[in-house]
Design an enzyme around this catalytic site. Structure first.
Site, PDB file in Angstrom:
ATOM      1  N   GLU A 152       0.885  -1.138   0.060  1.00 43.70           N
ATOM      2  CA  GLU A 152      -0.099  -0.020   0.135  1.00 43.70           C
ATOM      3  C   GLU A 152       0.956   1.216   0.141  1.00 43.70           C
ATOM      4  O   GLU A 152       0.982   1.844   0.919  1.00 43.70           O
ATOM      5  CB  GLU A 152      -0.928   0.123   1.149  1.00 43.70           C
ATOM      6  N   HIS A 193       2.368   4.545  -2.153  1.00 45.68           N
ATOM      7  CA  HIS A 193       1.632   5.471  -3.152  1.00 45.68           C
ATOM      8  C   HIS A 193       2.720   6.537  -3.815  1.00 45.68           C
ATOM      9  O   HIS A 193       3.663   6.956  -3.197  1.00 45.68           O
ATOM     10  CB  HIS A 193       0.421   6.261  -2.496  1.00 45.68           C
ATOM     11  N   HIS A 251      -9.128   0.933  -1.145  1.00 43.20           N
ATOM     12  CA  HIS A 251      -8.151   1.889  -0.341  1.00 43.20           C
ATOM     13  C   HIS A 251      -9.192   3.045   0.183  1.00 43.20           C
ATOM     14  O   HIS A 251     -10.189   3.416  -0.561  1.00 43.20           O
ATOM     15  CB  HIS A 251      -7.046   2.472  -1.219  1.00 43.20           C
ATOM     16  N   ASP A 273       2.402   1.969   3.863  1.00 43.21           N
ATOM     17  CA  ASP A 273       1.626   3.170   3.304  1.00 43.21           C
ATOM     18  C   ASP A 273       2.404   4.526   3.212  1.00 43.21           C
ATOM     19  O   ASP A 273       2.249   5.675   3.408  1.00 43.21           O
ATOM     20  CB  ASP A 273       0.439   3.458   4.506  1.00 43.21           C
TER      21      ASP A 273
HETATM   22 MN    MN Z   1      -2.622   4.624   1.654  1.00 46.00          MN
END
Ligand code: MN
Length: 325
Positions: A8, A10, A164, A287
């Site tokens: 996860e 980005h 998400h 994340d």
């Molecule tokens: Mn995220």
């Protein structure tokens, strides 16, 4: 632990960088912005320093889901996916991609998912919750009937789907009014996404498409902790059929869902999740760039779980699910 896979994580392009601007105080925005734009430099150094071999990249949020015009959403998804494919091609040993998808138009979403899986070599899709469709205030959740052909295609393509978070629209989130501190990762992301996942489970979707695999971040957005209560409310009341699925909600959660540790680096929560959904269905994630990879890795590498489980959660489950071997 070496050889970890994280999923996860980005990045942003110029067209979507503004979508993340509200999620950081002004003082740290330049730092977050540079982390989001970087792919080949600091990101790889962070991975190297923390025992991460492979990162599966996805576009920031809400991005495509917050572009109500289907054509605009589709153009943006294609642009972001093409850019991501170029970046992955530079380091295929370290990066993979999740497709951004224009869910505003199910046919466009099907076409883009197919293109990403077959032509660009992506390993699945990541969608940021509900989509605004046609205008800013009209939203579509993914249990809606118009999405059944999309889900059929995701199942046929064997494409894992990462659901998400995004914030609820201000008009829909009255419980949060006057409480901006509750928005985003603090609480609203998790609540919004957990309810969306429950909508999918209670819709009969997984009776129709039992091969679908849905991934939730943040240790399952609170669902492991509450799954028993969802199925056992008012236990003495017989004949209380309250959703459209044929089976218990926890059956779908256990069979069709995976969860990740993104942004939730807490052993107590991990152990609870392992007891509900099992260590076969949990995958380590950070994340990045909203959370630090070193914070995630330092916790995970040392947390008190069996080494077999650490290997599964840190690497083996993702290698198998995304066929990375
Ligand atoms: Mn995220």
């Amino acid at each position: 632990m070496q050889g970890k896979v994280i999923l996860e994580e980005h990045f942003a392009i110029q067209d979507t960088i503004g979508d993340s601007a509200g999620f950081a105080p002004d003082a740290v925005w330049p730092e977050l912005e540079s982390r989001l734009f970087d792919i080949q430099d600091r990101r790889l150094r962070e991975m190297d320093a923390n025992g991460v071999e492979i990162m599966i990249l996805s576009l920031n949020a809400p991005a495509v889901q917050a572009r109500p015009d289907p054509k605009v959403a589709n153009d943006l998804a294609r642009k972001a996916n093409d850019y991501l494919a170029e970046q992955v091609a530079k380091r295929p040993d370290r990066f993979r991609g999740f497709a951004a998808l224009p869910m505003q138009d199910p046919d466009m979403a099907i076409a883009e998912l197919r293109r990403c899986m077959k032509d660009l070599g992506f390993v699945g899709a990541l969608v940021n919750g509900f989509s605004q469709v046609g205008d800013e205030a009209t939203v579509a959740y993914l249990d809606a009937p118009q999405y059944r052909p999309f889900w059929a295609e995701a199942e046929a393509l064997d494409a894992p789907f990462y659901l998400h978070p995004r914030n609820p629209l201000m008009g829909d989130g009255k419980v949060y009014q006057g409480q901006p501190w509750l928005m985003g990762p603090t609480w609203a992301f998790g609540q919004e996404t957990a309810v969306h996942a429950l909508r999918l489970m209670g819709s009969g979707l997984f009776d129709e498409h039992p091969g679908l695999r849905i991934i939730l971040g943040h240790m399952g957005e609170g669902l492991p902790y509450n799954m028993w209560r969802v199925d056992h409310r008012n236990g003495w009341m017989e004949g209380h059929k309250y959703h459209k699925g044929k089976r218990d909600i926890s059956d779908y959660f256990n069979e069709n869902f995976y969860i990740t540790t993104s942004g939730n680096f807490r052993t107590q929560s991990l152990v609870d999740a392992m007891m509900e959904i099992s260590s076969d269905k949990i995958m380590f994630s950070a994340d990045w760039p909203f959370e630090n990879i070193d914070h995630a890795a330092r916790w995970f590498d040392a947390c008190s779980i069996a080494e077999n489980d650490r290997q599964k959660i840190g690497r083996l489950n993702a290698m198998k699910l995304f066929k990375l071997g």
